[in-house]
Write a protein that holds these residues in place. Structure first.
Motif, mmCIF file in Angstrom:
data_model
loop_
_atom_site.group_PDB
_atom_site.id
_atom_site.type_symbol
_atom_site.label_atom_id
_atom_site.label_comp_id
_atom_site.label_asym_id
_atom_site.label_seq_id
_atom_site.Cartn_x
_atom_site.Cartn_y
_atom_site.Cartn_z
ATOM 1 N N GLN A 148 -35.635 8.796 40.715
ATOM 2 C CA GLN A 148 -35.049 8.513 42.026
ATOM 3 C C GLN A 148 -34.033 9.585 42.392
ATOM 4 N N ASP A 149 -33.880 9.789 43.692
ATOM 5 C CA ASP A 149 -32.836 10.668 44.216
ATOM 6 C C ASP A 149 -31.510 9.906 44.074
ATOM 7 N N ILE A 150 -30.574 10.458 43.331
ATOM 8 C CA ILE A 150 -29.315 9.740 43.059
ATOM 9 C C ILE A 150 -28.566 9.395 44.352
ATOM 10 N N LEU A 151 -28.763 10.215 45.385
ATOM 11 C CA LEU A 151 -28.048 9.939 46.640
ATOM 12 C C LEU A 151 -28.675 8.766 47.405
ATOM 13 N N PHE A 174 -31.079 9.429 36.041
ATOM 14 C CA PHE A 174 -31.786 9.532 37.324
ATOM 15 C C PHE A 174 -32.307 10.954 37.509
ATOM 16 N N GLU A 175 -33.607 11.096 37.657
ATOM 17 C CA GLU A 175 -34.189 12.426 37.872
ATOM 18 C C GLU A 175 -35.070 12.378 39.118
ATOM 19 N N ILE A 176 -34.817 13.304 40.033
ATOM 20 C CA ILE A 176 -35.565 13.317 41.299
ATOM 21 C C ILE A 176 -36.949 13.974 41.147
ATOM 22 N N SER A 215 -34.361 25.036 44.386
ATOM 23 C CA SER A 215 -33.952 24.123 45.460
ATOM 24 C C SER A 215 -33.400 22.804 44.911
ATOM 25 N N LEU A 216 -33.717 22.475 43.646
ATOM 26 C CA LEU A 216 -33.187 21.239 43.054
ATOM 27 C C LEU A 216 -32.045 21.536 42.090
ATOM 28 N N GLY A 217 -31.551 22.757 42.137
ATOM 29 C CA GLY A 217 -30.403 23.116 41.288
ATOM 30 C C GLY A 217 -30.746 23.076 39.812
ATOM 31 N N GLN A 218 -31.976 23.461 39.462
ATOM 32 C CA GLN A 218 -32.384 23.359 38.056
ATOM 33 C C GLN A 218 -31.957 24.571 37.238
ATOM 34 N N ASN A 219 -30.902 24.390 36.454
ATOM 35 C CA ASN A 219 -30.442 25.377 35.485
ATOM 36 C C ASN A 219 -30.286 24.609 34.177
ATOM 37 N N PHE A 220 -31.159 24.877 33.237
ATOM 38 C CA PHE A 220 -31.183 24.095 32.003
ATOM 39 C C PHE A 220 -30.246 24.679 30.960
ATOM 40 N N ILE A 221 -29.566 23.823 30.234
ATOM 41 C CA ILE A 221 -28.626 24.297 29.214
ATOM 42 C C ILE A 221 -29.372 24.559 27.901
ATOM 43 N N VAL A 222 -29.086 25.728 27.330
ATOM 44 C CA VAL A 222 -29.749 26.087 26.076
ATOM 45 C C VAL A 222 -28.709 26.359 24.983
ATOM 46 N N TYR A 279 -25.865 21.631 41.657
ATOM 47 C CA TYR A 279 -24.662 22.087 42.353
ATOM 48 C C TYR A 279 -24.713 21.921 43.866
ATOM 49 N N TYR A 280 -25.936 21.827 44.417
ATOM 50 C CA TYR A 280 -26.015 21.771 45.883
ATOM 51 C C TYR A 280 -25.559 20.425 46.455
ATOM 52 N N ILE A 281 -25.394 19.423 45.574
ATOM 53 C CA ILE A 281 -24.927 18.116 46.083
ATOM 54 C C ILE A 281 -23.784 17.536 45.223
ATOM 55 N N ALA A 318 -22.966 14.406 33.485
ATOM 56 C CA ALA A 318 -24.047 15.175 34.097
ATOM 57 C C ALA A 318 -23.748 16.658 34.144
ATOM 58 N N ASN A 319 -24.808 17.414 34.035
ATOM 59 C CA ASN A 319 -24.796 18.811 34.451
ATOM 60 C C ASN A 319 -25.374 18.735 35.855
ATOM 61 N N LEU A 320 -24.497 18.700 36.832
ATOM 62 C CA LEU A 320 -24.905 18.333 38.197
ATOM 63 C C LEU A 320 -25.786 19.385 38.873
ATOM 64 N N ILE A 358 -27.066 12.066 35.585
ATOM 65 C CA ILE A 358 -27.742 12.507 36.809
ATOM 66 C C ILE A 358 -28.475 13.801 36.481
ATOM 67 N N GLY A 359 -29.777 13.820 36.714
ATOM 68 C CA GLY A 359 -30.571 15.034 36.506
ATOM 69 C C GLY A 359 -30.751 15.407 35.057
ATOM 70 N N PRO A 360 -31.538 14.635 34.289
ATOM 71 C CA PRO A 360 -31.738 14.971 32.871
ATOM 72 C C PRO A 360 -32.537 16.245 32.636
ATOM 73 N N GLY A 361 -33.251 16.735 33.653
ATOM 74 C CA GLY A 361 -34.008 17.983 33.477
ATOM 75 C C GLY A 361 -35.102 17.795 32.446
ATOM 76 N N ILE A 362 -35.041 18.593 31.345
ATOM 77 C CA ILE A 362 -36.029 18.405 30.273
ATOM 78 C C ILE A 362 -35.405 17.635 29.096
HETATM 79 N N1 SAM Z 1 -29.394 17.953 32.436
HETATM 80 C C1 SAM Z 1 -30.219 19.150 32.358
HETATM 81 C C2 SAM Z 1 -29.501 20.193 31.543
HETATM 82 O O1 SAM Z 1 -28.279 20.091 31.428
HETATM 83 O O2 SAM Z 1 -30.152 21.107 31.040
HETATM 84 C C3 SAM Z 1 -30.601 19.676 33.752
HETATM 85 C C4 SAM Z 1 -29.441 19.925 34.702
HETATM 86 S S1 SAM Z 1 -29.889 20.751 36.187
HETATM 87 C C5 SAM Z 1 -28.408 21.636 36.523
HETATM 88 C C6 SAM Z 1 -29.839 19.515 37.471
HETATM 89 C C7 SAM Z 1 -30.909 18.437 37.386
HETATM 90 O O3 SAM Z 1 -30.706 17.522 38.476
HETATM 91 C C8 SAM Z 1 -32.331 18.921 37.518
HETATM 92 O O4 SAM Z 1 -33.125 18.317 36.543
HETATM 93 C C9 SAM Z 1 -32.773 18.451 38.924
HETATM 94 O O5 SAM Z 1 -34.154 18.211 39.045
HETATM 95 C C10 SAM Z 1 -31.944 17.178 39.061
HETATM 96 N N2 SAM Z 1 -31.690 16.763 40.462
HETATM 97 C C11 SAM Z 1 -31.528 17.569 41.548
HETATM 98 N N3 SAM Z 1 -31.273 16.825 42.648
HETATM 99 C C12 SAM Z 1 -31.260 15.523 42.251
HETATM 100 C C13 SAM Z 1 -31.064 14.281 42.932
HETATM 101 N N4 SAM Z 1 -30.812 14.243 44.244
HETATM 102 N N5 SAM Z 1 -31.150 13.137 42.217
HETATM 103 C C14 SAM Z 1 -31.415 13.171 40.876
HETATM 104 N N6 SAM Z 1 -31.610 14.307 40.179
HETATM 105 C C15 SAM Z 1 -31.530 15.482 40.839
#
Ligand code: SAM
Length: 302
Positions: free
Chosen positions: A103-106, A78-80, A27-34, A132-134, A128-130, A57-61
């Motif tokens: 924080q939620d970037i939006l 910014f990581e939600i 639901s948060l679009g979490q797809n981590f790059i390996v 995708y849902y936003i 960012a690796n965004l 935006i969205g550093p993930g891990i």
């Molecule tokens: N940067 C990492 C990578 O490349 O492996 C993770 C990228 S993952 C596609 C998207 C990241 O955005 C997730 O960590 C997710 O929790 C975060 N995220 C989702 N919605 C967000 C929001 N509204 N504001 C900030 N971060 C958000």
């Protein structure tokens, strides 16, 4: 000494997720790059150097954050997802130039952010690796803000990347292409296979590079009208401009007359479809509609 392993490898990513008992949240679009190689290409596309402040935006891990931090002056990420905060503290501990904001970037007030964090910034890039849902609201918020951004390098769904960078007359060209290209030059920098992610997304991905236009391509009397007209021209893609403009402005005889005058003034054949109009032509049309004092009645969002 223990050998240092980058975050963006399948083994290390799995170890991190296991250690923190984390599962990626769809639901948060979490797809981590390996794949470190892809990350280096993304940072390279951002022309990041020791003068650069990067907003992520969205550093993930922390996989991309780490590669940016190696080249940049600083990274503000910014990581939600609050579950990722202790993870990031751990994985990014070797770097002293990263600030993570939960924080939620939006919901970020970009004006206040600018005053607090970018006062001394020399060069600002968004990478960012965004999620995708936003994708679209994130991009438009940044472009419409007054942040002093030099460029953006963003991973997104390939289909959206194609729309952002599309030229007139193509299938992908639409109001999103116009909204983005009004501010920036857009080019697809990389096509990215699904295999570089864990978990793998269902869609193809691409990295787009947006660079601020040196000189404005169009200068319009009223930006709001310009964007409204561009949107209205694509509400029914298969219909002519004339048809779509009537839906937006109204079908009364006096309105039709003014529409006709505006189209004449702009030198645009009403039988054309919106997808054939260049940015400049939309600019001319918007100015002519303003001159006719036409007010849109159905301001539809698409
Ligand atoms: N940067 C990492 C990578 O490349 O492996 C993770 C990228 S993952 C596609 C998207 C990241 O955005 C997730 O960590 C997710 O929790 C975060 N995220 C989702 N919605 C967000 C929001 N509204 N504001 C900030 N971060 C958000």
């Amino acid at each position: 000494m223990e050998e240092y392993k980058e975050i963006a490898t399948p083994a290390r990513t799995k170890a991190i997720l296991d250690k923190y008992r984390l599962a990626a949240k769809k639901s948060l679009g979490q797809n981590f790059i390996v794949d470190t190689n892809i990350l280096e290409k993304i940072v390279h596309a951002g022309e990041v150097d020791e003068r650069t402040t990067v907003i992520e935006i969205g550093p993930g891990i922390g996989a991309l954050t780490e590669q940016i931090a190696k080249q940049a002056k600083e990274v503000i990420a910014f990581e939600i997802d609050h579950r990722l905060l202790p993870v990031l503290k751990d994985t990014l501990s070797p770097y002293s130039n990263i600030k993570v904001i939960n924080q939620d970037i939006l919901k970020v007030d970009l004006k206040i952010f600018q005053e607090e964090y970018l006062k001394d910034a020399e060069k600002v890039v968004v990478i960012a690796n965004l999620p995708y849902y936003i994708t679209t609201p994130i991009i438009m918020n940044f472009l419409e803000s007054s942040l002093p951004i030099d460029g953006l390098v963003l991973m997104m769904q390939k289909e959206v990347a194609n729309r952002l960078s599309a030229s007139p007359g193509t299938k992908a060209y639409g109001s999103l292409s116009i909204a983005v290209q009004y501010y920036m030059d857009a080019e697809v920098a990389l096509i990215v296979p699904k295999t570089v992610f864990t978990p793998q997304p269902n869609v193809e991905s691409a990295v787009i590079k947006l660079t601020r236009k040196k000189d404005a391509e169009v200068i319009v009397k009223d930006e709001t009208v310009f964007f409204q007209v561009a949107r209205s021209a694509f509400v029914q893609r298969r219909k002519t401009l004339w048809n779509n403009l009537q839906v937006a402005y109204g079908k009364e005889p006096e309105i039709k007359e003014k529409l006709q005058v505006a189209l004449d003034q702009a030198g645009i054949d009403p039988k054309r479809r919106g997808e054939t109009l260049s940015l400049k032509e939309f600019g001319k049309l918007a100015d002519a509609l303003v001159e006719q004092n036409l007010v849109m009645q159905n301001n539809q969002k698409n």
